[in-house]
Design a protein around this motif. Structure first.
Motif, PDB file in Angstrom:
ATOM      1  N   SER A 182      43.365  46.804  39.417  1.00  0.00           N
ATOM      2  CA  SER A 182      43.714  45.921  40.538  1.00  0.00           C
ATOM      3  C   SER A 182      43.339  46.505  41.890  1.00  0.00           C
ATOM      4  O   SER A 182      43.537  45.850  42.924  1.00  0.00           O
ATOM      5  CB  SER A 182      45.219  45.631  40.517  1.00  0.00           C
ATOM      6  OG  SER A 182      45.970  46.828  40.645  1.00  0.00           O
ATOM      7  N   ASP A 183      42.777  47.717  41.937  1.00  0.00           N
ATOM      8  CA  ASP A 183      42.392  48.339  43.208  1.00  0.00           C
ATOM      9  C   ASP A 183      41.448  47.394  43.955  1.00  0.00           C
ATOM     10  O   ASP A 183      40.353  47.094  43.474  1.00  0.00           O
ATOM     11  CB  ASP A 183      41.705  49.679  42.944  1.00  0.00           C
ATOM     12  CG  ASP A 183      41.475  50.491  44.218  1.00  0.00           C
ATOM     13  OD1 ASP A 183      41.300  49.883  45.285  1.00  0.00           O
ATOM     14  OD2 ASP A 183      41.480  51.736  44.131  1.00  0.00           O
ATOM     15  N   ILE A 238      49.438  37.577  35.941  1.00  0.00           N
ATOM     16  CA  ILE A 238      48.253  38.417  35.760  1.00  0.00           C
ATOM     17  C   ILE A 238      47.296  38.267  36.936  1.00  0.00           C
ATOM     18  O   ILE A 238      46.764  39.262  37.455  1.00  0.00           O
ATOM     19  CB  ILE A 238      47.550  38.058  34.440  1.00  0.00           C
ATOM     20  CG1 ILE A 238      48.444  38.406  33.241  1.00  0.00           C
ATOM     21  CG2 ILE A 238      46.207  38.783  34.319  1.00  0.00           C
ATOM     22  CD1 ILE A 238      47.930  37.865  31.928  1.00  0.00           C
ATOM     23  N   ALA A 239      47.080  37.039  37.375  1.00  0.00           N
ATOM     24  CA  ALA A 239      46.156  36.799  38.487  1.00  0.00           C
ATOM     25  C   ALA A 239      46.588  37.556  39.733  1.00  0.00           C
ATOM     26  O   ALA A 239      45.775  38.212  40.392  1.00  0.00           O
ATOM     27  CB  ALA A 239      46.073  35.304  38.775  1.00  0.00           C
ATOM     28  N   ARG A 245      42.286  35.652  43.716  1.00  0.00           N
ATOM     29  CA  ARG A 245      42.749  34.839  44.841  1.00  0.00           C
ATOM     30  C   ARG A 245      43.843  33.869  44.423  1.00  0.00           C
ATOM     31  O   ARG A 245      44.734  33.556  45.207  1.00  0.00           O
ATOM     32  CB  ARG A 245      41.571  34.057  45.440  1.00  0.00           C
ATOM     33  CG  ARG A 245      40.493  34.919  46.065  1.00  0.00           C
ATOM     34  CD  ARG A 245      39.487  34.068  46.828  1.00  0.00           C
ATOM     35  NE  ARG A 245      38.967  32.987  45.996  1.00  0.00           N
ATOM     36  CZ  ARG A 245      37.937  33.125  45.161  1.00  0.00           C
ATOM     37  NH1 ARG A 245      37.351  34.311  45.024  1.00  0.00           N
ATOM     38  NH2 ARG A 245      37.507  32.099  44.457  1.00  0.00           N
ATOM     39  N   SER A 246      43.751  33.389  43.192  1.00  0.00           N
ATOM     40  CA  SER A 246      44.724  32.416  42.699  1.00  0.00           C
ATOM     41  C   SER A 246      44.702  32.423  41.184  1.00  0.00           C
ATOM     42  O   SER A 246      43.792  33.004  40.552  1.00  0.00           O
ATOM     43  CB  SER A 246      44.381  31.010  43.212  1.00  0.00           C
ATOM     44  OG  SER A 246      43.111  30.599  42.701  1.00  0.00           O
ATOM     45  N   ALA A 252      39.366  30.512  35.670  1.00  0.00           N
ATOM     46  CA  ALA A 252      37.943  30.190  35.667  1.00  0.00           C
ATOM     47  C   ALA A 252      37.103  31.398  35.257  1.00  0.00           C
ATOM     48  O   ALA A 252      36.152  31.272  34.469  1.00  0.00           O
ATOM     49  CB  ALA A 252      37.516  29.693  37.047  1.00  0.00           C
ATOM     50  N   ALA A 253      37.454  32.585  35.775  1.00  0.00           N
ATOM     51  CA  ALA A 253      36.709  33.794  35.417  1.00  0.00           C
ATOM     52  C   ALA A 253      36.897  34.121  33.939  1.00  0.00           C
ATOM     53  O   ALA A 253      35.936  34.508  33.253  1.00  0.00           O
ATOM     54  CB  ALA A 253      37.172  34.961  36.283  1.00  0.00           C
ATOM     55  N   PHE A 254      38.108  33.954  33.453  1.00  0.00           N
ATOM     56  CA  PHE A 254      38.390  34.248  32.045  1.00  0.00           C
ATOM     57  C   PHE A 254      37.623  33.287  31.132  1.00  0.00           C
ATOM     58  O   PHE A 254      37.000  33.714  30.147  1.00  0.00           O
ATOM     59  CB  PHE A 254      39.894  34.137  31.793  1.00  0.00           C
ATOM     60  CG  PHE A 254      40.351  34.752  30.510  1.00  0.00           C
ATOM     61  CD1 PHE A 254      40.899  36.026  30.493  1.00  0.00           C
ATOM     62  CD2 PHE A 254      40.242  34.079  29.300  1.00  0.00           C
ATOM     63  CE1 PHE A 254      41.328  36.610  29.309  1.00  0.00           C
ATOM     64  CE2 PHE A 254      40.651  34.652  28.113  1.00  0.00           C
ATOM     65  CZ  PHE A 254      41.195  35.925  28.116  1.00  0.00           C
TER      66      PHE A 254
END
Length: 279
Positions: A182-183, A238-239, A245-246, A252-254
């Protein structure tokens, strides 16, 4: 079968010694092991190739050239003599149930040079592994082993790998992001800690992992998300924890990487609990 349930920090690999048996007359040998959440199998190597199946629980396997997540219902092929380590990253109190096939070096299974690969475990292969873990007759083991080899050879890899690279500067950065996905810092700030310029690191990422820095960081976050999904966290939680961002951006990325939305991923791929697998 061995069973480790006292949450030891580091475990010895394959206490049965099966992985070291060199015998072309017994090309495929089976061994089962139950592990507590958080258990860590120390770095090791053995001459036999290994199919490590996560019958239950989520596993994280690391080798010199990358990191792989092995969700329930998947296995990972580990070529013989590959130094690797494994950690159970399931939610506390659940642990993992693993079943292993060890393949003699005389039997080529996967194409050479491809390294470790996460593979879906077909229904047929699942039943063969369970039968082999409980079978004592040498003739039946040989016949079942031949079926297992065919299934392993035919399986298509799943997108659950994270290439690591070899350059020390690159490895410092990938190790940090692996521990802290998450960095949010951009590459110029991270580069200072790695001891290289942003341009050098971007070149190293492309040359040694095949991915840009942006794509590599996206993948490490998605692999971290798989582990959190298995532990029961929501997409929203998780997001936010991984810097998206949301929740919709995370979904969508997943979906783009895995082909399904997050909450469907493990459910669609989980195998039924193994039965009769005591050995």
């Amino acid at each position: 079968m061995t069973k480790d349930v006292d949450d030891p920090p580091i475990l010895r690999f394959d206490p049965s010694g099966t992985a070291f048996v060199l015998d072309p007359a017994r090309p495929v040998l089976a061994h089962g092991r139950d592990l507590a959440a958080g258990a860590h199998v120390a770095p090791h190597a053995h001459p036999r190739g290994q199919l490590l199946w996560a019958a239950e629980g989520l596993l994280r396997l690391g080798a010199e050239d990358g990191v792989w997540l092995v969700p329930p219902g998947f296995g990972i092929w580990i070529p013989g003599s590959t130094r690797h380590e494994m950690r159970v990253v399931s939610r506390p109190g659940t642990g993992a149930r693993t079943r292993n096939l060890y393949v003699d070096p005389s039997c080529p299974v996967r194409p050479e040079g491809r390294g470790c690969e996460v593979l879906p475990i077909s229904a047929l292969l699942r039943e063969v592994i369970l039968r082999m873990a409980a079978e004592g007759d040498a003739g039946r083991l040989a016949r079942l082993g031949a079926v297992a080899l065919d299934e392993i050879a035919a399986a298509a890899p799943a997108p659950l790998d994270l290439p690591g690279g070899q350059d020390p500067r690159l490895r410092r950065l990938t190790a940090h992001l692996g521990r802290h996905p998450s960095d949010p810092r951009p590459l110029p700030l991270l580069a200072a800690e790695a001891g290289a310029s942003p341009r050098t690191l971007e070149r190293l990422f492309r040359a040694e992992t095949g991915l840009s820095f942006r794509d590599w960081r996206s993948r490490v976050r998605l692999l971290a998300a798989v582990g959190r999904l298995e532990r029961g966290e929501s997409s929203t939680t998780i997001a936010h924890s991984l810097g998206y961002r949301s929740a919709s951006a995370f979904v969508a990325a997943f979906r783009s990487h895995f082909g399904v939305p997050p909450q469907s991923y493990l459910r669609n791929r989980a195998s039924p609990p193994p039965e009769g697998a005591q050995a």
